[in-house]
Scaffold this active site. Structure first.
Site, mmCIF file in Angstrom:
data_model
loop_
_atom_site.group_PDB
_atom_site.id
_atom_site.type_symbol
_atom_site.label_atom_id
_atom_site.label_comp_id
_atom_site.label_asym_id
_atom_site.label_seq_id
_atom_site.Cartn_x
_atom_site.Cartn_y
_atom_site.Cartn_z
ATOM 1 C CG ASP A 94 5.612 3.575 1.241
ATOM 2 O OD1 ASP A 94 5.862 4.255 2.256
ATOM 3 O OD2 ASP A 94 4.466 3.383 0.803
ATOM 4 C CE1 TYR A 111 -3.719 2.477 0.533
ATOM 5 C CE2 TYR A 111 -2.521 3.222 2.479
ATOM 6 C CZ TYR A 111 -3.541 3.394 1.553
ATOM 7 O OH TYR A 111 -4.380 4.476 1.670
ATOM 8 C CE LYS A 152 0.587 4.625 8.476
ATOM 9 N NZ LYS A 152 0.644 3.816 7.284
HETATM 10 C C1 LIG Z 1 0.036 4.335 5.916
HETATM 11 C C2 LIG Z 1 0.838 4.151 4.715
HETATM 12 C C3 LIG Z 1 0.778 5.032 3.627
HETATM 13 C C4 LIG Z 1 -0.211 6.158 3.576
HETATM 14 O O1 LIG Z 1 -0.016 7.093 4.590
HETATM 15 P P1 LIG Z 1 -1.213 8.076 5.012
HETATM 16 O O2 LIG Z 1 -0.593 8.998 5.998
HETATM 17 O O3 LIG Z 1 -2.288 7.190 5.584
HETATM 18 O O4 LIG Z 1 -1.689 8.762 3.793
HETATM 19 C C5 LIG Z 1 1.646 4.845 2.581
HETATM 20 N N1 LIG Z 1 2.531 3.821 2.575
HETATM 21 C C6 LIG Z 1 2.617 2.952 3.591
HETATM 22 C C7 LIG Z 1 3.626 1.865 3.548
HETATM 23 C C8 LIG Z 1 1.759 3.067 4.685
HETATM 24 O O5 LIG Z 1 1.826 2.169 5.673
#
Ligand SMILES: *Cc1c(COP(=O)(O)O)cnc(C)c1O
Length: 454
Positions: free
Chosen positions: A265, A170, A293
């Site tokens: 990511d 994701y 995060k």
């Molecule tokens: C949570 C997450 C996102 C998206 O971040 P948001 O702050 O919710 O938009 C993108 N990549 C990874 C790996 C994530 O865990």
């Protein structure tokens, strides 16, 4: 109960393999239900982000009142040991007194400047010092924003349009990433959601995680058209899936060979897998990295960064446009700075490693004792498990696990005062606030819950 705890008292004489009937603790969530019923008329699905609605585990979501340390309290006064930590940011524990105090002080100076502030330098210096690949950084407001911006940068820098992502990873909800991978290695992405134009995802190629051959084939078929490869270096959004030995190294080699960029990511793994993220832990340096995060310490922050020559493309230094009204605001920077300072203290990651490993092993033993199939593990402050005989190497295998049983487990854990992510496709998170007693109580709750659902 004084603090509204719904933890049952631990029964130390219950043998691990007991098949004796387990009394189900009663959880009163009347107020949560009233609020969620009202919310459904006000907001789509009653929530501001879909997974919170508990759709994949059944039942109604719990409405929180406040959080502190390792705990969350709901509006009915029940207390839960929390293993989501606001989906990652709360790695020092919720409402850490030093973060809150720093925020109080920052608040008095104003919430947003829309102009440079020295706090941006401070957080940037911390991030650059910590993360091996990052020589320069741009702050944004969410992980989604970081990923959509990094994708533009990948394309701007290479002059190529196609990208490779992995099935089950994701990268936020931007159009280009909302691709459901079809079967077969070279499947061209079809949009995963209505509203995403086919043309937007046509350049998004997908491969199964941990499958280097599939990636090689995509490069062979798409020659000099691939801008780069983006991935979660440890997957947390398809359940907890680790990279097999050689996978990250292989991606580094293949991308280099083809003049394509490697992008980690690390929105989830950044400052969680280690202080320098997964790249420091595994010793693989990507060209670009996204974060979110943890670096926001509970406020909305995202970031992308990497090699200085690539970051020089970003406006106003270069021609690639990307901007943000609230980006780098003093409150978000303050929470991020204080959180990283706390994490930087000696012993933080050893502590996170130790408790998470103990928790993960305890869950495994509890599942086995109840005769359930189990595969799981942990790295630093991130853990997960599937109710199947592993190993689970990719999304296809993750999807084959028993989600009905996971739903029952989730409910049974809530009733025992433990708040797990409401989906088997999410990793679990520990924090520095989780005490040994919290871990013990959680393992005990798992023993009861597994016995109930076995
Ligand atoms: C949570 C997450 C996102 C998206 O971040 P948001 O702050 O919710 O938009 C993108 N990549 C990874 C790996 C994530 O865990």
């Amino acid at each position: 109960m004084g603090d509204g705890s719904v933890l049952p008292s631990a029964d130390p004489v219950l043998p691990a393999s007991s098949t004796a009937p387990v009394s189900t603790p009663v959880l009163n969530t009347t107020r949560s239900q009233e609020i969620f019923t009202a919310a459904q008329k006000l907001m789509p699905g009653g929530v501001s982000s879909p997974v919170r609605a508990f759709k994949s585990v059944g039942g109604q979501p719990i409405v929180f009142d406040h959080v502190n340390g390792a705990y969350a309290w709901d509006v009915d006064g029940n207390r839960y040991i929390d293993y989501i930590g606001s989906w990652g940011p709360a790695i020092c524990g919720h409402a850490h007194p030093e973060v809150i105090a720093a925020l109080h002080a920052a608040l008095d100076k104003g919430t947003s400047f829309g102009a440079p502030c020295v706090l941006e330098n401070q957080l940037a210096e911390l991030v650059i010092a910590a993360v091996p690949s990052i020589e320069m950084v741009r702050f944004v407001n969410s992980g989604t924003e970081a990923c959509m911006s990094v994708l533009r940068l990948m394309r701007a820098f290479t002059g190529r349009e196609k990208i490779i992502k992995f099935e089950g990873c994701y990268h936020g909800h931007a159009d280009m990433f909302l691709v459901k991978a079809g079967s077969g290695v070279a499947t061209l992405g079809l949009p995963d959601s209505p509203g995403v134009p086919r043309s937007t995802t046509a350049s998004t190629l997908t491969a199964p995680y941990n499958d280097l051959e599939a990636v090689k084939q995509l490069f062979a078929e798409n020659g000099g058209e691939i801008a780069g490869v983006i991935l979660e270096p440890v997957v947390g959004n398809a359940g907890f899936i680790t990279p097999e030995a050689g996978f990250l190294e292989g991606l580094r080699e293949i991308t280099r060979e083809h003049g394509a960029l490697l992008v980690f990511d690390e929105v989830m793994t950044g400052f969680r897998i280690s202080y320098g993220g997964a790249q420091a832990r595994f010793g693989i340096t990507p060209d670009l990295t996204t974060m979110g995060k943890v670096i926001g310490g509970g406020l909305p922050v995202g970031a992308y960064g990497g090699r200085a020559d690539i970051m020089a493309m970003v406006a106003p230094a270069g021609p690639m446009y990307q901007a943000g009204t609230l980006s780098g605001n003093p409150l978000a920077m303050t929470a991020g700075i204080k959180t990283l300072e706390l994490l930087k203290q000696p012993g933080s990651y050893e502590r996170l490693d130790t408790i998470t490993k103990r928790l993960s092993e305890g869950i495994g033993l509890a599942a086995r004792a109840a005769g359930l199939p189990y595969s799981g593990g942990s790295i630093s402050a991130m853990f997960g498990f599937f109710l199947c005989e592993g190993p689970v190497r990719n999304f296809e295998e993750a999807k084959a696990t028993d989600s009905v049983r996971f739903g029952k487990l989730h409910r049974a854990m809530l009733e025992r005062g433990v708040y797990l992510a409401p989906s088997s496709f999410e990793a679990g998170f520990t924090s520095l606030a989780h005490s040994d007693a919290d871990i013990d109580a959680t393992i005990e709750a798992f023993r009861g819950a597994f016995a109930e659902i076995a």
